[in-house]
Design an enzyme around this catalytic site. Structure first.
Site, PDB file in Angstrom:
ATOM      1  N   ARG A 136      -1.860 -11.536 -24.496  1.00 46.17           N
ATOM      2  CA  ARG A 136      -3.299 -11.308 -24.448  1.00 46.17           C
ATOM      3  C   ARG A 136      -3.565  -9.941 -23.832  1.00 46.17           C
ATOM      4  O   ARG A 136      -2.703  -9.359 -23.181  1.00 46.17           O
ATOM      5  CB  ARG A 136      -3.982 -12.382 -23.611  1.00 46.17           C
ATOM      6  CG  ARG A 136      -4.061 -13.742 -24.291  1.00 46.17           C
ATOM      7  CD  ARG A 136      -4.670 -14.786 -23.369  1.00 46.17           C
ATOM      8  NE  ARG A 136      -6.070 -14.516 -23.065  1.00 46.17           N
ATOM      9  CZ  ARG A 136      -6.808 -15.255 -22.241  1.00 46.17           C
ATOM     10  NH1 ARG A 136      -6.256 -16.290 -21.624  1.00 46.17           N
ATOM     11  NH2 ARG A 136      -8.080 -14.947 -22.022  1.00 46.17           N
ATOM     12  N   ASN A 190     -13.992 -11.295 -18.883  1.00 48.30           N
ATOM     13  CA  ASN A 190     -13.156 -12.330 -18.265  1.00 48.30           C
ATOM     14  C   ASN A 190     -13.591 -12.570 -16.827  1.00 48.30           C
ATOM     15  O   ASN A 190     -13.698 -13.711 -16.366  1.00 48.30           O
ATOM     16  CB  ASN A 190     -11.678 -11.912 -18.261  1.00 48.30           C
ATOM     17  CG  ASN A 190     -11.027 -11.955 -19.621  1.00 48.30           C
ATOM     18  OD1 ASN A 190     -10.153 -11.152 -19.926  1.00 48.30           O
ATOM     19  ND2 ASN A 190     -11.440 -12.896 -20.460  1.00 48.30           N
TER      20      ASN A 190
END
Length: 518
Positions: A249, A256
């Site tokens: 990722r 986030n």
């Protein structure tokens, strides 16, 4: 009669529910009456089982068709045991031939019964099927099914590939468990020679067929219809050489940290630190062959050509921006052409972009629950097929990553894929053999590189943790309990836990991170 201006017929209703993906777009009804039996043929160590397993996986995952492999070797081991000498495969020995025919007929019977079941679409008979007599017998046994039968022959005359296949795959099968590797190699070579003595290659007398020669030459004869053409296309993207690829990722993004989904945010300080560590990992692991001298224990490190793919979104590009693009002096293609290879030459791919959340893009799960309670409830019911308003579902994303899968299957160099959680969940589920409905619950944590090595019998996984959660202080990845879909929650939790626990200790590892958020 009502005025035409007032005429408003009842709209078509999607049977999967509002904002759900119609299942027929990924396998569906267009070939519901078409059934196909694939009969593998070829000498041992030519890649038959590898191709059979990859084909079955592709058809079941992307075409949503129930598929099963019937390996005659499994039946032979069940009836007569695993550790049989090479003489057992001597075609001049009538007793042993009768036993092998018994195993084949039992597999054929189970295959026939399987193909008669409702909803079943594809069956694969995996065996050498080395003579025309055997292949004719198979066709006759399957004739009553009234389904298409296609022979798929694998041919390999390159000794280095054959030896590699024997040493890396065959001697690790149940037939040679706990057997000395040199003894196993010698025995398997003799087994192969027994088949070579009687082998008859597939031709037009065998009906519809595909011949795969050294994974570079393909001959297709009378393969018509939707399923046979999908098989042909997929097989032409396969090879049986050892390969590895890496899923990562992006580093932590600003979204986030805030708990928001989607968007095109840049990286945080923690994300940039992960990018630095990923660059080192790419140089030292992904792009490097390491050979250890058995006598001295010294390591010889040699750069190997490697590829880099990212999505088109900012956070993946920033994560990959520190990876060096060094030149490797000479690289030779299959056709003999030589070129100068640029290491990790970036390729941004739109198909790798994260699942688009539509009107919910840029919101937190709490905000989605408050602003769109009905949508939040629908997602609770089925995370796989739920489609965000004006956005995508996991099923939609499955369609667009099919080309990515084909590229991974055909590529021979290591690939580092810097992408997103939703995308990597599907890639991981495909290669690890997970059912498609479990994909949305796979654990793909931040700051972790997942190494996948496909082989003939499955896929080997290894995880490297490059940046621990403790080092990040706050990763923004603690998912609200309310965002976990309620349908089959026990299964979802089981999948999440089984995949998050795959992290292995390594020189590049720190502490195990908690699972990701969405």
């Amino acid at each position: 009669m009502a005025d035409s201006a007032d005429y408003n017929p009842t709209p078509h209703v999607n049977p999967e529910g509002e904002n759900a993906t119609p299942l027929e777009v990924v396998g569906g009804d267009c070939t519901a009456t078409e059934k196909l039996v694939i009969v593998m043929c070829g000498l041992p160590a030519t890649g038959k089982t590898h191709i059979a397993n990859r084909l079955a996986r592709y058809i079941s995952f992307f075409l949503a068709m129930e598929t099963k492999i019937f390996n005659v070797g499994d039946y032979r081991r069940r009836f007569f045991g695993a550790k049989l000498p090479a003489d057992f495969f001597d075609h001049s020995n009538e007793e042993f031939m009768a036993k092998r025919e018994q195993a084949c007929n039992s597999a054929l019977e189970d295959l026939s019964n399987f193909m008669k079941e409702d909803g079943v679409r594809v069956g694969v008979l995996d065996s050498t099927n080395s003579t025309r007599k055997r292949r004719t017998h198979i066709r006759e046994a399957l004739k009553s099914l009234k389904c298409k039968v296609i022979m798929l022959e694998t041919i390999c005359d390159k000794e280095d590939i054959i030896e590699s296949n024997i040493r890396t795959i065959k001697i690790n099968t149940p037939d040679y468990k706990d057997v000395d590797s040199d003894a196993a190699y010698k025995d398997f070579k003799q087994r192969r020679e027994n088949y070579m003595n009687v082998y008859e290659t597939v031709d037009e007398k065998d009906g519809s067929h595909i011949k795969v020669i050294n994974n570079i030459t393909f001959i297709v004869h009378n393969a018509r219809g939707y399923l046979p053409q999908k098989v042909v296309h997929f097989v032409m993207n396969l090879h049986s050489l050892p390969r590895v690829f890496y899923l990562s990722r992006h580093g932590q993004s600003e979204y986030n940290l805030l708990g928001k989904i989607g968007g095109d945010a840049g990286l945080t300080d923690a994300g940039r630190e992960y990018a630095r560590r990923l660059a080192d990992f790419a140089h030292n692991v992904v792009g490097m062959d390491v050979e250890k001298d058995e006598e001295t224990g010294e390591e010889k490190r040699t750069p190997r050509p490697a590829r880099l793919w990212t999505s088109t979104l900012r956070r993946t590009k920033e994560t990959a921006q520190l990876i060096k693009h060094e030149k490797i002096s000479t690289f030779k293609w299959d056709n003999g052409d030589e070129m100068e290879w640029i290491q990790f030459q970036g390729r941004a791919r739109r198909n790798l972009d994260e699942l688009y959340a539509g009107v919910c893009d840029g919101l937190t799960y709490k905000e989605i629950e408050e602003k769109y309670p009905d949508e939040f409830a629908r997602r609770q019911e089925d995370k796989l097929t739920y489609r965000y308003p004006r956005g995508e579902s996991y099923m939609d994303v499955t369609l667009r990553i099919e080309t990515i899968i084909l590229d991974i299957e055909r590529t021979r160099e290591p690939i580092l894929i810097v992408g997103h959680q939703g995308i990597h969940r599907l890639l991981y589920a495909y290669f690890m053999g997970l059912p498609r409905d479990q994909a949305p619950y796979v654990s793909i944590p931040l700051n972790t590189v997942i190494e996948l090595t496909p082989n003939a019998y499955g896929c080997v996984e290894k995880r490297y943790l490059l940046l621990s959660k403790e080092e990040m202080m706050n990763d923004g990845q603690d998912e609200p309990v309310t965002s976990m879909p309620m349908k089959d929650k026990a299964v979802a939790e089981s999948v999440r836990k089984s995949t998050e626990n795959q992290t292995r200790p390594h020189a590049h590892s720190f502490d195990v991170m908690n699972p990701p958020s969405f």
